[in-house]
Design a protein around this motif. Structure first.
Motif, short mmCIF file in Angstrom:
data_model
loop_
_atom_site.label_atom_id
_atom_site.label_comp_id
_atom_site.label_asym_id
_atom_site.label_seq_id
_atom_site.Cartn_x
_atom_site.Cartn_y
_atom_site.Cartn_z
N TRP A 101 -4.25 -5.93 -12.30
CA TRP A 101 -3.02 -5.62 -11.49
C TRP A 101 -2.12 -4.74 -11.85
O TRP A 101 -1.22 -3.93 -11.55
N TYR A 126 -0.81 -2.12 -8.90
CA TYR A 126 -0.72 -3.40 -8.01
C TYR A 126 0.32 -4.08 -8.17
O TYR A 126 1.05 -4.44 -7.20
N ALA A 146 -1.33 1.11 -6.01
CA ALA A 146 -1.56 0.26 -5.00
C ALA A 146 -2.43 0.89 -3.65
O ALA A 146 -2.85 0.35 -3.03
N ARG A 196 0.89 -1.26 0.09
CA ARG A 196 0.00 0.01 0.02
C ARG A 196 0.88 1.29 0.02
O ARG A 196 0.43 2.31 -0.62
N GLN A 215 -7.25 -8.94 -5.06
CA GLN A 215 -7.76 -8.16 -5.84
C GLN A 215 -8.18 -8.69 -7.13
O GLN A 215 -8.04 -8.36 -8.26
#
Length: 260
Positions: free
Chosen positions: A92, A28, A99, A21, A87
């Protein structure tokens, strides 16, 4: 009185998700690649992310060991943790979805709280090992790889031998990456190795005296290393004696089967 440590699967899952994060990456995939230190489209990335999934699975299993109220409170957030790891509804590699925006801080806070509950209730077990010293366990694992590699087909059938070697090598890999995936994951895999070695003990066929002696002493040494890691205390003499009795019982069963 129990105390908490940060050696649980939930603690390490929390740390990994938090670092993804806060990675500052615009996708991501890039966030995970940075945290796992592996290229996104590589076999090593798949291997490492699968261990993240294993941390989630281990965390969910350990919820069942919590007092009922704590368990029920934590279970409300399971889906949020799974979504954070997988997710499933996000691309991604989409650079328009960084993210930071995909992992909910509230879900992370509850995951960290759950980690503290698991640690406080299960510290000193394989769910929350007390020790950080894995040198002896690593040493025993390398000796097991050497022993198994040297055993002939006549002593232990090839597929079982090769499967054991692969399992022990994976445990070595987890020990080498304990900073990433944590002690609880190591302890879980070590338990699996001990179980597999116990089963293999029952199908050894006329092992050479040297192999038989190394097998028995290696089994006890690995067991002692696991107990030391979980409890941060040397294994008691009484426990070693009990372990030796177990090995003798297994050997007796093997001898009886072989004599039929």
């Amino acid at each position: 009185m129990s105390f908490s440590n940060e050696n649980t699967a939930a603690h390490h899952l929390y740390t990994l998700l938090r670092d993804v994060r806060d990675s500052g990456k615009t996708s991501y995939a890039a966030g995970w690649a940075r945290v796992l230190d592996a290229p996104w489209d590589s076999p090593e990335f798949a291997r490492r992310h699968s261990e993240v999934v294993a941390l989630l699975q281990l965390t969910l299993r350990q919820l069942n060991a919590l007092p009922e109220r704590s368990r029920l409170r934590s279970e409300r957030h399971i889906n949020a943790w799974w979504i954070a790891v997988m997710q499933p509804q996000a691309a991604w590699t989409d650079t328009n979805r960084p993210a930071h925006g995909l992992i909910d801080q509230n879900a992370l806070d509850h995951l960290e709280s759950t980690a503290e509950l698991i640690s406080g209730n299960l510290v000193g077990s394989d769910a929350a090992p007390r020790s950080g010293d894995l040198d002896e366990m690593a040493k025993q694992c390398h000796e097991w790889v050497d022993l198994l590699s040297a055993m002939s087909e006549e002593e232990l059938n090839g597929p079982m031998r090769d499967g054991l070697i692969s399992q022990v090598r994976h445990l070595i890999w987890l020990i080498e990456h304990v900073d990433l995936f944590g002690g609880a994951r190591v302890a879980q895999e070590a338990n699996g190795v001990i179980g597999s070695l116990t089963q293999a003990s029952a199908v050894l066929v006329d092992p050479r005296p040297e192999s038989a002696s190394r097998w028995k002493s290696g089994f006890l040494a690995l067991l002692a290393a696991c107990v030391f890691f979980n409890q941060a205390a040397p294994i008691a003499t009484e426990s070693i004696s009990s372990g030796a009795d177990l090995v003798r019982e297994i050997s007796s069963v093997v001898d009886q089967v072989g004599g039929e």
